[in-house]
Design a protein around this motif. Sequence first.
Motif, PDB file in Angstrom:
ATOM      1  N   PRO A 160       0.724  -1.135  -0.447  1.00  0.00           N
ATOM      2  CA  PRO A 160       0.086   0.242   0.096  1.00  0.00           C
ATOM      3  C   PRO A 160       0.494   1.509   0.202  1.00  0.00           C
ATOM      4  O   PRO A 160       1.955   1.130   0.728  1.00  0.00           O
ATOM      5  CB  PRO A 160      -0.893  -0.052   1.329  1.00  0.00           C
ATOM      6  N   ALA A 161       0.486   2.532  -0.441  1.00  0.00           N
ATOM      7  CA  ALA A 161       0.966   3.526  -0.246  1.00  0.00           C
ATOM      8  C   ALA A 161       1.128   4.107   1.039  1.00  0.00           C
ATOM      9  O   ALA A 161       0.377   3.808   1.259  1.00  0.00           O
ATOM     10  CB  ALA A 161       0.222   4.932  -1.644  1.00  0.00           C
ATOM     11  N   PRO A 162       2.139   4.776   1.255  1.00  0.00           N
ATOM     12  CA  PRO A 162       2.156   5.358   2.737  1.00  0.00           C
ATOM     13  C   PRO A 162       0.934   6.163   3.026  1.00  0.00           C
ATOM     14  O   PRO A 162       0.115   6.929   1.647  1.00  0.00           O
ATOM     15  CB  PRO A 162       3.180   5.696   3.258  1.00  0.00           C
ATOM     16  N   PRO A 163       0.456   6.985   4.410  1.00  0.00           N
ATOM     17  CA  PRO A 163      -0.519   7.531   4.293  1.00  0.00           C
ATOM     18  C   PRO A 163      -0.524   8.766   3.952  1.00  0.00           C
ATOM     19  O   PRO A 163      -1.161   9.491   3.851  1.00  0.00           O
ATOM     20  CB  PRO A 163      -0.877   7.622   6.083  1.00  0.00           C
ATOM     21  N   LEU A 164       0.448  10.011   4.051  1.00  0.00           N
ATOM     22  CA  LEU A 164       1.095  10.697   3.642  1.00  0.00           C
ATOM     23  C   LEU A 164       0.695  11.157   2.143  1.00  0.00           C
ATOM     24  O   LEU A 164       1.841  11.001   1.425  1.00  0.00           O
ATOM     25  CB  LEU A 164       1.666  11.121   3.992  1.00  0.00           C
ATOM     26  N   ARG A 165      -0.462  11.625   1.736  1.00  0.00           N
ATOM     27  CA  ARG A 165      -0.377  12.575   0.194  1.00  0.00           C
ATOM     28  C   ARG A 165       0.768  13.381   0.229  1.00  0.00           C
ATOM     29  O   ARG A 165       1.359  14.436   0.319  1.00  0.00           O
ATOM     30  CB  ARG A 165      -1.403  12.864  -0.054  1.00  0.00           C
ATOM     31  N   VAL A 166       1.827  12.512  -0.781  1.00  0.00           N
ATOM     32  CA  VAL A 166       3.686  13.322  -1.620  1.00  0.00           C
ATOM     33  C   VAL A 166       3.389  13.089  -2.705  1.00  0.00           C
ATOM     34  O   VAL A 166       2.904  12.123  -3.539  1.00  0.00           O
ATOM     35  CB  VAL A 166       4.213  12.066  -0.694  1.00  0.00           C
ATOM     36  N   GLY A 167       3.970  14.030  -3.531  1.00  0.00           N
ATOM     37  CA  GLY A 167       3.523  14.732  -4.351  1.00  0.00           C
ATOM     38  C   GLY A 167       2.173  15.443  -4.907  1.00  0.00           C
ATOM     39  O   GLY A 167       1.601  15.630  -3.942  1.00  0.00           O
ATOM     40  N   ALA A 182      11.622  10.496  -0.897  1.00  0.00           N
ATOM     41  CA  ALA A 182      12.594   9.528  -1.154  1.00  0.00           C
ATOM     42  C   ALA A 182      11.453   9.065  -0.117  1.00  0.00           C
ATOM     43  O   ALA A 182      12.033   7.340   0.210  1.00  0.00           O
ATOM     44  CB  ALA A 182      13.653  10.154  -0.993  1.00  0.00           C
ATOM     45  N   SER A 183      11.148   9.414   1.277  1.00  0.00           N
ATOM     46  CA  SER A 183      11.464   9.515   2.272  1.00  0.00           C
ATOM     47  C   SER A 183       9.707   7.795   2.024  1.00  0.00           C
ATOM     48  O   SER A 183       9.378   7.184   2.789  1.00  0.00           O
ATOM     49  CB  SER A 183      10.119  10.120   2.962  1.00  0.00           C
ATOM     50  N   SER A 184       8.789   8.974   1.399  1.00  0.00           N
ATOM     51  CA  SER A 184       7.654   7.975   0.846  1.00  0.00           C
ATOM     52  C   SER A 184       8.325   6.789   0.436  1.00  0.00           C
ATOM     53  O   SER A 184       7.623   5.439   1.344  1.00  0.00           O
ATOM     54  CB  SER A 184       6.761   8.781   0.293  1.00  0.00           C
ATOM     55  N   LEU A 185       8.745   6.771  -0.286  1.00  0.00           N
ATOM     56  CA  LEU A 185       9.283   5.273  -0.852  1.00  0.00           C
ATOM     57  C   LEU A 185       9.966   4.486   0.283  1.00  0.00           C
ATOM     58  O   LEU A 185       9.876   3.625   0.004  1.00  0.00           O
ATOM     59  CB  LEU A 185      10.276   5.924  -2.307  1.00  0.00           C
ATOM     60  N   ALA A 186      11.101   4.711   1.001  1.00  0.00           N
ATOM     61  CA  ALA A 186      11.224   4.647   2.367  1.00  0.00           C
ATOM     62  C   ALA A 186      10.641   3.382   3.073  1.00  0.00           C
ATOM     63  O   ALA A 186      10.684   2.239   3.318  1.00  0.00           O
ATOM     64  CB  ALA A 186      12.558   5.151   2.602  1.00  0.00           C
ATOM     65  N   VAL A 187      10.071   4.216   3.456  1.00  0.00           N
ATOM     66  CA  VAL A 187       8.532   4.019   4.131  1.00  0.00           C
ATOM     67  C   VAL A 187       7.765   2.449   3.456  1.00  0.00           C
ATOM     68  O   VAL A 187       7.959   1.940   4.498  1.00  0.00           O
ATOM     69  CB  VAL A 187       7.519   4.865   4.562  1.00  0.00           C
ATOM     70  N   ALA A 197       6.020   8.611  11.276  1.00  0.00           N
ATOM     71  CA  ALA A 197       4.641   8.676  11.746  1.00  0.00           C
ATOM     72  C   ALA A 197       3.891   7.937  11.334  1.00  0.00           C
ATOM     73  O   ALA A 197       2.981   7.358  12.450  1.00  0.00           O
ATOM     74  CB  ALA A 197       5.346   9.474  13.040  1.00  0.00           C
ATOM     75  N   ALA A 198       3.925   8.600  11.036  1.00  0.00           N
ATOM     76  CA  ALA A 198       2.481   8.407  10.132  1.00  0.00           C
ATOM     77  C   ALA A 198       1.275   6.427  10.236  1.00  0.00           C
ATOM     78  O   ALA A 198       0.931   6.023   9.716  1.00  0.00           O
ATOM     79  CB  ALA A 198       1.744   9.056   8.382  1.00  0.00           C
ATOM     80  N   ALA A 199       2.826   5.895   9.161  1.00  0.00           N
ATOM     81  CA  ALA A 199       2.612   5.199   9.070  1.00  0.00           C
ATOM     82  C   ALA A 199       3.410   3.484  10.051  1.00  0.00           C
ATOM     83  O   ALA A 199       3.009   2.472  10.313  1.00  0.00           O
ATOM     84  CB  ALA A 199       4.401   4.133   7.519  1.00  0.00           C
TER      85      ALA A 199
END
Lengths: 417, 417
Positions: free
Chosen positions: B71-78, B114-119, B147-149
């Motif tokens: 799944p995509a992480p919680p925060l809406r990035v991009g 990058a952090s979204s992908l890292a999570v 944190a969100a994840a």
Amino acid sequence: MKYVLGAKCVKCGKEYAAVPHLTTCSCGGILDIVYDYGAIRRDFSPKTLAGNRDWSMWRYRPFLPVEEGSPAPPLRVGWSPLYKADRLAHALGLRTLYIKDDGLNPTASLKDRASSLAVVKAMEAGASTIACSSTGNAASSLAGNAAAAGLESYIFVPSRAPKGKVAQLQIFGAHVISVDGSYEDTFELSKASIFRWGWYNRNAAINPYLSEGKKTVTLEILEQLGWQVPDYIALSVGDGCTIAGAWKGLKDLYAAGFIDRLPRLISVQAEGCCPLNRALQTGKPWTPMEENTLADSIAVGVPRNPDKALRALEESGGMAINVSDREILDAMTLLGRTQGVFGEPAGVTGTAGVKRALEQGRIPADATVVSIVTGNGLKDVQSGIKAAGEPMVVRPDMEALLAAFAAHGIDPKERMI
Amino acid sequence: MKYVLGAKCVKCGKEYAAVPHLTTCSCGGILDIVYDYGAIRRDFSPKTLAGNRDWSMWRYRPFLPVEEGSPAPPLRVGWSPLYKADRLAHALGLRTLYIKDDGLNPTASLKDRASSLAVVKAMEAGASTIACSSTGNAASSLAGNAAAAGLESYIFVPSRAPKGKVAQLQIFGAHVISVDGSYEDTFELSKASIFRWGWYNRNAAINPYLSEGKKTVTLEILEQLGWQVPDYIALSVGDGCTIAGAWKGLKDLYAAGFIDRLPRLISVQAEGCCPLNRALQTGKPWTPMEENTLADSIAVGVPRNPDKALRALEESGGMAINVSDREILDAMTLLGRTQGVFGEPAGVTGTAGVKRALEQGRIPADATVVSIVTGNGLKDVQSGIKAAGEPMVVRPDMEALLAAFAAHGIDPKERMI
């Protein structure tokens, strides 16, 4: 304006044509923009909206009081994320909680919605200059949106405004007047200046168009929820314009047939400055209070939009919740740690109120609640540090790090899932 | 991962399977993720993309190295805004300029990509803890996204990191280690700690997945431009990972047939810390430099991704532009006043470079240029005040205001348009 019938005083009912330079009623009352909901209903539905690829507040044009030919201003305002905050809900003991992070607007607060609309109305009025007084966010949002559109701005802020907001104003090239006095003093000086020089007036309690911009936050929330109506919407309250706008958006959707019931509003104020909540709680007319809270954006001792705000609470069967500054700071870290959202103090006050309301049993644990984060924590870093503390400082070697971990009781072991 | 063939060392060409815990090559070289562009081209096109209603970086999944079920992480990035900045273009004497405001990501910088992908990769690896060193933005973005994840995070920052970024880390509940030393010291301590405790590694120069997240910024720019390729893309450069990621995105689009030519990159560094640009300018291998610039995010004396960055510049026929701290501060006010965008110093360094390149005749006035603003100015309010000055302070009365206007040479007259 195809769908706008005119404006009407919320106090005496007197009606006005919706000219761009509209201010308050001759009786002193605040005006409300009146729409032809039948016409909106005829031309516009959730289905037509679904095909609209404008992912900004301007996707709701039929609900906005602007001329059809007026271009949307340059900055992309609105369509902020609505997060289903399961980890935070769990921490609060609530079944379903959504966080609307309006701190992700261009100048980092919900106020961009009003300022975006103000820029359009100023241009429709042929003005070159636009002005307001503000505790900070209306100011920075006006400065940014005006700069992008090529308008000059004059901004009056109380000298207590946090550095982050003042830095924004200066960067955006506004004429900034930092008033050595209360918000009340600041407001009065801006009012006299606007009258004297004829600038376009972006004071939300005077210019009835602005809460029409703010209402897009609830239009969005409901669209993001697939038109499923939550039980409660919680938000922080200062001047009263934002909660009035939020309610107007909900009533618009109801009148236009987009939703079939209305949620209840939760008005959250700081204990140290809660004139509107006190009025609701005591059933007496509101009276001024001192501005004793670190939540600067809602430190408003003399609210400028009491009539619309109190009417919104009454009509929605809403409730008034007061929280302490300590609860506000705690809500900052709670939102950060569970949801990765960093709100400014006033931005998280709504969430602090949800926590308090649950603790007091004033909302049931199986309710569906939306809490609006109205501004970004980066605007007020001092309060962030106050809430969460300073980091450990370590010399660049492993021994120093091990000692620091031990001193802070941290076990750095990886626990594979 | 349907479209990922594996990873390949950019130095020696050795190939690796794309396991989640991928780090650097046995030769010390950095790895690059390799895709099956034929398969992407077969399954995926600008047209299929146009129907995708996920307005975040995760709309580009076929170009991202994650498992299909993740799944995509919680925060809406991009999906940050791309503004056609006509007023700024005019001020610079340039025909067509676009500003990509990546400071509007959830934690207010491009690093969220990058952090979204890292999570996601950390979760695929089964890790409960994720760590990095950072000049600030990678840190705050990792802390927020983790944190969100629901992941723990350990973050190493140099003690010079601006307060805004540190406040974010603390609010997001990261274990923050403020290292009393240079970025180089900070990086080495994080590396030793990650090795010791086996945390998931989010250092962008070690973990090859991260620039794959960063590349979504150019995927978006091109989609937002309707796949019309600009002549130049300018951005600030520190470690080199961001420009390497930006280039990877462009090459991906070219290889998959989404665009028919490639733009040239403009690498902008601060005069006081420009090891990569110096290498390009002198034709010699890069050597370390001191970190003498207020643009903290790119104050990297020992860049960790020189190979990918220099290769990107070479392949794109790119150019290296150095700017002074004064030019960076001026770019902050210029962007603010003409476009309503408040960038941090490193965030506006790309724009400062565009100005310098135009002045030097290194890019033609009729070019189409995109400048990426990589971080929000609210992260570094001190620099904002340094750039734009303090506001005038006035007692709350009209006489005082008139005197202040006169003293500042302000004529407050409204000039109706």
